[in-house]
Design a protein around this motif. Structure first.
Motif, PDB file in Angstrom:
ATOM      1  N   TYR A 150     -40.300   3.916-105.553  1.00  0.00           N
ATOM      2  CA  TYR A 150     -39.191   3.846-104.490  1.00  0.00           C
ATOM      3  C   TYR A 150     -38.120   4.429-105.333  1.00  0.00           C
ATOM      4  O   TYR A 150     -37.714   4.160-106.243  1.00  0.00           O
ATOM      5  CB  TYR A 150     -38.738   2.682-104.150  1.00  0.00           C
ATOM      6  N   ILE A 151     -37.300   5.724-104.701  1.00  0.00           N
ATOM      7  CA  ILE A 151     -35.984   6.075-105.167  1.00  0.00           C
ATOM      8  C   ILE A 151     -35.052   5.340-104.342  1.00  0.00           C
ATOM      9  O   ILE A 151     -35.065   5.531-103.207  1.00  0.00           O
ATOM     10  CB  ILE A 151     -35.810   7.450-104.745  1.00  0.00           C
ATOM     11  N   ILE A 152     -34.512   4.344-105.099  1.00  0.00           N
ATOM     12  CA  ILE A 152     -33.770   3.293-104.198  1.00  0.00           C
ATOM     13  C   ILE A 152     -32.185   3.642-104.224  1.00  0.00           C
ATOM     14  O   ILE A 152     -31.500   2.928-103.629  1.00  0.00           O
ATOM     15  CB  ILE A 152     -34.115   1.841-104.912  1.00  0.00           C
ATOM     16  N   GLY A 153     -31.710   4.415-104.962  1.00  0.00           N
ATOM     17  CA  GLY A 153     -30.081   4.817-104.762  1.00  0.00           C
ATOM     18  C   GLY A 153     -29.641   5.714-105.948  1.00  0.00           C
ATOM     19  O   GLY A 153     -30.461   6.058-106.605  1.00  0.00           O
ATOM     20  N   GLN A 154     -28.298   5.912-105.647  1.00  0.00           N
ATOM     21  CA  GLN A 154     -27.429   5.495-104.652  1.00  0.00           C
ATOM     22  C   GLN A 154     -26.984   6.684-103.656  1.00  0.00           C
ATOM     23  O   GLN A 154     -27.235   8.014-104.322  1.00  0.00           O
ATOM     24  CB  GLN A 154     -26.404   4.958-105.353  1.00  0.00           C
ATOM     25  N   PRO A 155     -26.427   6.546-102.632  1.00  0.00           N
ATOM     26  CA  PRO A 155     -25.882   7.750-101.963  1.00  0.00           C
ATOM     27  C   PRO A 155     -24.822   8.341-102.602  1.00  0.00           C
ATOM     28  O   PRO A 155     -24.039   8.112-103.150  1.00  0.00           O
ATOM     29  CB  PRO A 155     -25.376   6.934-100.631  1.00  0.00           C
ATOM     30  N   LYS A 156     -25.017   9.761-102.320  1.00  0.00           N
ATOM     31  CA  LYS A 156     -24.125  10.768-102.852  1.00  0.00           C
ATOM     32  C   LYS A 156     -24.283  10.738-104.410  1.00  0.00           C
ATOM     33  O   LYS A 156     -23.215  10.981-105.223  1.00  0.00           O
ATOM     34  CB  LYS A 156     -22.554  10.558-102.343  1.00  0.00           C
ATOM     35  N   CYS A 157     -25.263  10.428-105.001  1.00  0.00           N
ATOM     36  CA  CYS A 157     -25.537  10.560-106.355  1.00  0.00           C
ATOM     37  C   CYS A 157     -26.709  11.471-106.764  1.00  0.00           C
ATOM     38  O   CYS A 157     -27.217  11.441-107.588  1.00  0.00           O
ATOM     39  CB  CYS A 157     -25.871   9.070-106.913  1.00  0.00           C
TER      40      CYS A 157
END
Length: 561
Positions: free
Chosen positions: A257-264
């Motif tokens: 899973y690529i779990i985060g982060q948004p706008k990164c």
């Protein structure tokens, strides 16, 4: 930002000895009339602080039918008032001219607290090609916002004094089962030994004329997914296994899973990684099932819909499952080995941090902290899952997030005001609750005008590390990915045990343009105010320091970006 001074000099024919001057200064002055002049018998002058566009307006108003000649016959006191006003105007204009591009008054003002020096800002959304260092000096320093800094610093100090990174208590598996009975009835406890991804066969009871995706919520609620499900329908029946008069379909969960982060930079990482022939992603880039859809959330502000059952989520991996099934059924060892190397991934950037739904579905705990988090359920089924995290300087992440999601009136001014409001709301929470309770507080998160909490990486990773082994994580920085895409992708390949690429495949993967770049209209807005940047650096500093300590890498303190 315009900085103007409005002064009115009262000219009263009945008072030859008294002169009263009322002045207002600063960018936030009132639009009301001068309380002294009342808008009558006044000389008004205004100084507009735009560079090389200085205007001095001398406005003379007289009552009745007085002529210009009448003005010349003003008594000596009136002429002195005029001369005095012209002298002030001349001094102010001279100060602007002498200060040049700095746009600062040489005459001291009670509204000017001094400007903080501008520091390099990164202006990109998730575009690594723009992560090179840019030096931005705003044409005008925002004086009123510099004035905000001392009071906002007090708020940040109050928050910092209450930061406490505590270890959460993990729930029992039996408690998890009580919360998600259906999920535990569908996903088995053991998977096929010959598959890299967690897969299993389940009986399919539908007829060959029935639509296996007729009730899938992803297909029902979004038109853009319908073509995807049309392709799945065409391939479905040819990939069933038959035994003892029954039909079986292969079901799979992601291996990583690529779990985060948004706008990164998660979109860019996803787009490059899916070019590897051994990697297959879900049919939809960001299913958001673990954090939102399984609760019936599309947009929380729109209310709750019917919950998406786990079968709808599993349907998204059917194309990959079909290829894995082919390998498992292949007669040749070469074909079997090729398909056996396929691993499935999923890339919802909400997985690491978004637990906003817990207050609606789980009993509230006495201390306001969620009793169950997303990682608890993933670990219950996949204790060996691999997890990839892409992070970015949280200060720049927040500004990029604001530009991406704000719908109107976007500006550095508006961003500063929203940051200030969010900090005040966050402080109000930590005064009464624990740090974790505030980070996962749905009411607070919805109230904050910018997603301040998303950049508190250390809080989230600490909670993930209590569930999964630290070795199961690959934590990357967008800044490193931007400067050397090839190196970053090789780290990902090694982490996922992927095979090597040909020169052509690697060139395609590493030289392709960055994905999800900032929109041109947002780029034109320029960077955030330097004082806003300093405020956010102060706020995120303690969290970044804890993250650097947690990962044993000072780069994650973002002292130099």
């Amino acid at each position: 930002m315009r900085h103007c001074i409005n002064c009115c000099i009262q000219l009263s024919p009945d008072d030859t000895h008294k002169q009263r001057i009322g002045c207002r200064g600063g960018p936030q002055h009132s639009r009301q009339e001068c309380p002294v002049c009342k808008g009558e018998n006044k000389i008004v002058f205004r100084v507009d602080g735009k560079q090389m566009n200085l205007l001095a307006i001398l406005e003379v108003r007289a009552e009745g039918n007085e002529s210009w000649g009448g003005f010349l016959r003003f008594r000596k006191g009136k002429r002195c008032s005029l001369v005095f006003g012209l002298i002030i105007m001349t001094l102010v204009m001279a100060s602007y001219i002498l200060s040049g591009a700095h746009q600062e008054l040489l005459i001291s003002s009670p509204f000017h607290y001094g400007a903080f020096p501008s520091s390099p800002s990164l202006i990109d959304g998730e575009n690594p090609s723009d992560m090179k260092e840019h030096h931005h000096q705003p044409s005008v320093n925002n004086i009123s916002y510099v004035k905000d800094y001392p009071s906002i610093k007090l708020i940040i100090n109050s928050i910092t004094a209450r930061i406490e990174f505590t270890t959460r208590q993990l729930p029992d598996v039996e408690d998890l089962k009580k919360q998600e009975l259906h999920m535990f009835s569908v996903i088995p406890s053991k998977f096929l030994p010959d598959s890299q991804s967690p897969c299993w066969y389940e009986e399919f009871t539908g007829r060959n004329t029935s639509d296996p995706y007729r009730s899938n919520s992803y297909a029902l609620y979004s038109r853009r997914f319908r073509s995807t499900f049309d392709a799945l329908r065409k391939a479905f029946w040819s990939h069933l296994s038959h035994a003892a008069g029954k039909h079986y379909r292969l079901r799979c969960l992601p291996r990583f899973y690529i779990i985060g982060q948004p706008k990164c930079g998660t979109t860019d990482l996803y787009d490059r990684l899916r070019l590897h022939p051994e990697v297959k992603f879900s049919a939809i880039k960001e299913p958001h099932w673990w954090t939102r859809k399984r609760f019936g959330i599309v947009r929380l502000r729109d209310g709750l819909r019917d919950r998406y059952p786990v079968e709808d989520y599993l349907d998204l991996f059917d194309l990959a499952a079909h290829q894995i099934h082919q390998g498992l059924q292949a007669s040749s060892a070469k074909e079997h080995s090729k398909m056996n190397r396929i691993i499935i991934g999923e890339a919802s950037a909400s997985t690491m941090w978004d637990n906003n739904a817990w207050t609606f579905f789980y009993d509230n705990s006495s201390d306001g902290e969620p009793p169950f988090l997303t990682q608890d359920f993933i670990h219950a089924f996949q204790p060996d899952a691999k997890l990839i995290v892409m992070l970015r300087d949280p200060v720049e992440r927040l500004y990029s997030d604001y530009l991406y999601f704000a719908s109107s009136n976007k500006s550095a001014d508006d961003f500063h005001e929203k940051v200030t409001e969010a900090l005040q709301l966050f402080e109000n929470c930590v005064l009464d609750y624990s740090l974790r309770a505030c980070v996962y507080n749905n009411t607070l998160n919805n109230a904050m005008p910018v997603r301040l909490q998303v950049g508190l990486y250390a809080v989230y990773l600490l909670d993930w590390f209590t569930v999964f082994n630290k070795k199961q994580f690959l934590v990357l920085r967008l800044e490193d990915h931007a400067s050397n895409v090839k190196y970053t992708m090789h780290r990902v390949f090694q982490f996922l045990n992927l095979g090597p690429l040909s020169e052509k495949q690697e060139a395609l993967m590493t030289k392709s343009p960055a994905s999800n770049a900032r929109r041109p209209e947002d780029r034109n807005l320029g960077p955030m105010w330097p004082v806003t940047q300093r405020i956010l650096q102060d706020f995120y500093g303690p969290f970044n320091a804890r993250l650097a300590q947690l990962l044993a890498d000072e780069a994650f303190a973002w002292k130099k970006t």
